[in-house]
Enzyme design. Structure first.
Site, PDB file in Angstrom:
ATOM      1  CB  THR A   1      37.565  32.337   3.495  1.00 40.03           C
ATOM      2  OG1 THR A   1      36.516  31.875   4.349  1.00 40.03           O
ATOM      3  CG2 THR A   1      37.232  31.971   2.053  1.00 40.03           C
TER       4      THR A   1
ATOM      5  CG  ASP B   1      36.148  26.513   5.523  1.00 42.53           C
ATOM      6  OD1 ASP B   1      36.757  26.899   6.532  1.00 42.53           O
ATOM      7  OD2 ASP B   1      35.300  27.211   4.926  1.00 42.53           O
ATOM      8  CD  GLU B   2      33.415  27.301   9.169  1.00 41.90           C
ATOM      9  OE1 GLU B   2      33.783  27.102  10.344  1.00 41.90           O
ATOM     10  OE2 GLU B   2      33.035  28.408   8.764  1.00 41.90           O
TER      11      GLU B   2
ATOM     12  NE  ARG C   1      29.635  36.097  13.947  1.00 43.73           N
ATOM     13  CZ  ARG C   1      30.724  35.603  13.365  1.00 43.73           C
ATOM     14  NH1 ARG C   1      30.830  35.616  12.045  1.00 43.73           N
ATOM     15  NH2 ARG C   1      31.712  35.104  14.070  1.00 43.73           N
TER      16      ARG C   1
END
Length: 623
Positions: free
Chosen positions: A30, A212-213, A569
């Site tokens: 990002t 994005d993504e 994560r």
């Protein structure tokens, strides 16, 4: 720019060429997109010529915040939004060409389902044979694959009725100036494919395209991106095949693999510097994902050094597993509840974990869904059981009068609840049938609550009602089956008492040493894009993670990518938990450790309470 590493700088400074940024977890994707946009504006690029598209409103708002007020006062701002927001913009600017009114109504999911149901009724199609939820799910799949109702051909009886319903549904929308969510993608694509002058206009408007993504794009989103970039070919796509976990939504990670075919001159930049997790966690994640064949080469490198091994905790069953997780949370010391997440493969697993959190006074929140006992399908079944036990329970009666639908609408329900006796023959018959059903269920109830619930589900055909062929429907049915897990070997009285006690909104003891905040419970899918100091991955067993429905090599690879997402994560502490046996969906089975556990290098794991029989096969689970 001084805060960027060399690869990030290379990406930010690129311009006037197609660029694919292969961005690993925690590598600052990002940041790269937003810094590139900021640099373009500061170097004199007109803000309105910049387009940035992502998948969620949250991600779009984060981008806008990071870009700040650059461009304000120079002209209009860059377009930063979701694919659906972009599609709606294009539609609203071309309503006349599309033959629509100026301000079309956007249908939400429930509105779409109601219109499909109405279309079935108009065509004389039996909704019990042809579920509108299944129709909606199939329509969405087709439309996101750029297939229209006119294109669809299937000679089966089901397919013919589906096509008739779909065509009428589309006509009704058109006549009422309505769009569903899928239209926001398919209409712009078809418009740009058919109207070259309009396509050239948008290609001229947006000279710098950021996606994005990219691994999560479906066929329609991929086509829209490619159309807009076809002229100047200045597309900046960021993606990571290793985090492609949404194929069931129509996402196709092969779009990343095909980027170099679409843009032969593309620059490929790989971001491998991870700023989130310790080297121990990353070494484990890298080793696991190497077992996938469909990927682009990448090896994450950690900025942070860790001293704590991954801890594998073994429980006897799901209750013991949950208890050990709760105890570990309380013993961890010095870490706020907000810094801790428990991830699982299916929502039904949350039940045992929630009960452990409440038992130990640990405040928690379930992200992406209701607490187990607050879920619609659970409350439906409990409503029946409570009314069977207590005929005076008007709250439960009101809830289940028309569940599943039996023709008792709001007006008749109001008469019933108000005790009005002045009923016509049809109304009186419906009430008689409902009361007979409850009495029949009451007389057939067993001392074993498990058998009672099974008989109830079968008698009211609850599965046919709740499992509509969608992902959500399947999940609801799994939750009903999980309720059977709790019901085993309990009387109805004890069962309902147990549920009532654990349904209480226990906030936990505010004086606990971990202080404020709540532990986060969520599925691994919901955790994508998030990070926590400590992460527990619960239920690391074959048939659960990887899921039993994932059989083909491609499906196993997606499950492995999901596990990779779950691993990455964690910032500092990572736990994986598993059991010797598990009762889930009402069935108790011996549990085998997940193949993914064996893919983590042995020197990275500390095994806790490991039973001896895990050492039998090839010693792959020995420290």
């Amino acid at each position: 720019m001084e805060n960027l590493n060399q690869k990030q700088k290379e990406a930010v400074e690129s311009s006037n060429e197609p660029v694919l940024v292969v961005a690993g977890a925690g590598a600052g994707k990002t940041k790269v997109i937003t810094e590139r946009i900021k640099r373009l504006i500061e170097s004199g690029t007109a803000p309105e010529s910049i387009l940035a598209v992502t998948f969620t409103n949250k991600a779009a708002e984060e981008m806008k915040t990071r870009i700040g007020d650059r461009g304000q006062g120079i002209g209009t701002s860059p377009f930063v939004g979701t694919f659906h927001q972009l599609g709606l913009l294009i539609i609203k600017e071309n309503t006349k060409t599309l033959g629509m009114g100026r301000n079309p109504t956007i249908l939400d999911e429930d509105d779409s389902l109601s219109l499909i149901k109405e279309s079935e009724k108009d065509l004389g199609i039996n909704p019990k044979e042809f579920d509108h939820g299944k129709f909606k799910n199939q329509m969405s799949k087709m439309k996101n694959s750029l297939v229209s109702a006119g294109d669809f051909e299937e000679r089966s009886f089901w397919g013919e009725n589906f096509k008739r319903t779909w065509e009428l549904y589309e006509r009704k929308k058109k006549n009422q100036n309505m769009l569903d969510f899928d239209d926001l993608l398919i209409l712009p694509v078809k418009l740009l494919q058919q109207k070259e002058d309009i396509l050239k206009n948008y290609q001229s408007r947006w000279q710098f395209i950021h996606i994005d993504e990219y691994q999560d794009t479906n066929k329609a989103q991929y086509a829209l991106s490619k159309l807009l970039a076809a002229s100047h070919r200045n597309i900046f796509a960021v993606g990571d095949i290793d985090q492609a976990i949404y194929s069931w939504r129509g996402a196709d990670f092969r779009n990343v693999l095909n980027f170099q075919k679409d843009y032969a001159e593309a620059k490929i930049i790989t971001l491998e510097q991870n700023y989130r997790s310790t080297d121990i966690i990353l070494e484990a994640a890298n080793a696991v994902i190497l077992n996938n064949k469909m990927r682009l080469p990448k090896n994450l490198v950690a900025e942070r050094r860790g001293s704590e091994l991954i801890r594998a905790i073994y429980g006897i069953n799901e209750r013991d597993e949950a208890r050990k997780i709760a105890e570990e949370i309380l013993q961890s010391g010095g870490r706020g509840y907000n810094d801790i997440a428990i991830l699982y493969r299916t929502n039904a697993q949350s039940r045992a974990l929630e009960e452990a959190m409440l038992t130990y006074g640990i405040p928690y929140k379930v992200v992406g869904g209701f607490r187990f006992y607050e879920r619609r399908e659970i409350k439906d079944i409990l409503g029946y059981l409570r009314l069977m036990q207590n005929p005076a329970d008007t709250i439960s009666k009101r809830r289940i009068l028309n569940i599943p639908p039996r023709g008792i609408g709001k007006t008749l329900a109001l008469k019933i609840m108000s005790g009005i006796k002045d009923l016509n023959n049809s109304e009186a018959q419906k009430i008689k049938e409902f009361e007979s059903l409850i009495e029949s269920l009451r007389t057939k109830q067993s001392k074993n609550t498990f058998d009672t619930i099974q008989n109830l589900i079968k008698s009211i055909k609850y599965r046919e009602f709740i499992d509509d062929g969608t992902e959500k429907g399947a999940e609801r049915w799994q939750n009903v089956q999980e309720l059977l897990t709790i019901a085993k070997e309990q009387t109805i009285e004890n069962f309902l008492e147990h549920v009532s006690l654990f349904s209480a909104d226990d906030k936990g003891d505010p004086s606990t040493p971990l202080g404020a905040g709540k532990v986060t419970l969520m599925t691994a899918h919901m955790a994508k894009g998030l990070e926590f100091e400590a992460v527990f991955i619960a239920g690391l067993e074959e048939g659960l993670f990887p899921h039993a429905l994932s059989i083909s090599p491609e499906e196993i690879e997606e499950e492995r990518r999901l596990f990779y997402v779950a691993l990455t994560r964690a910032k500092t502490k990572l736990y994986v938990t598993l059991t010797s046996q598990r009762t889930i969906f009402g069935n108790t089975n011996m549990a085998a450790p997940s193949r993914f556990l064996g893919e983590i290098p042995k020197h990275l794991i500390a095994h806790i309470n490991k039973p001896n029989y895990y050492e039998m096969e090839e010693n792959i689970y020995v420290e």
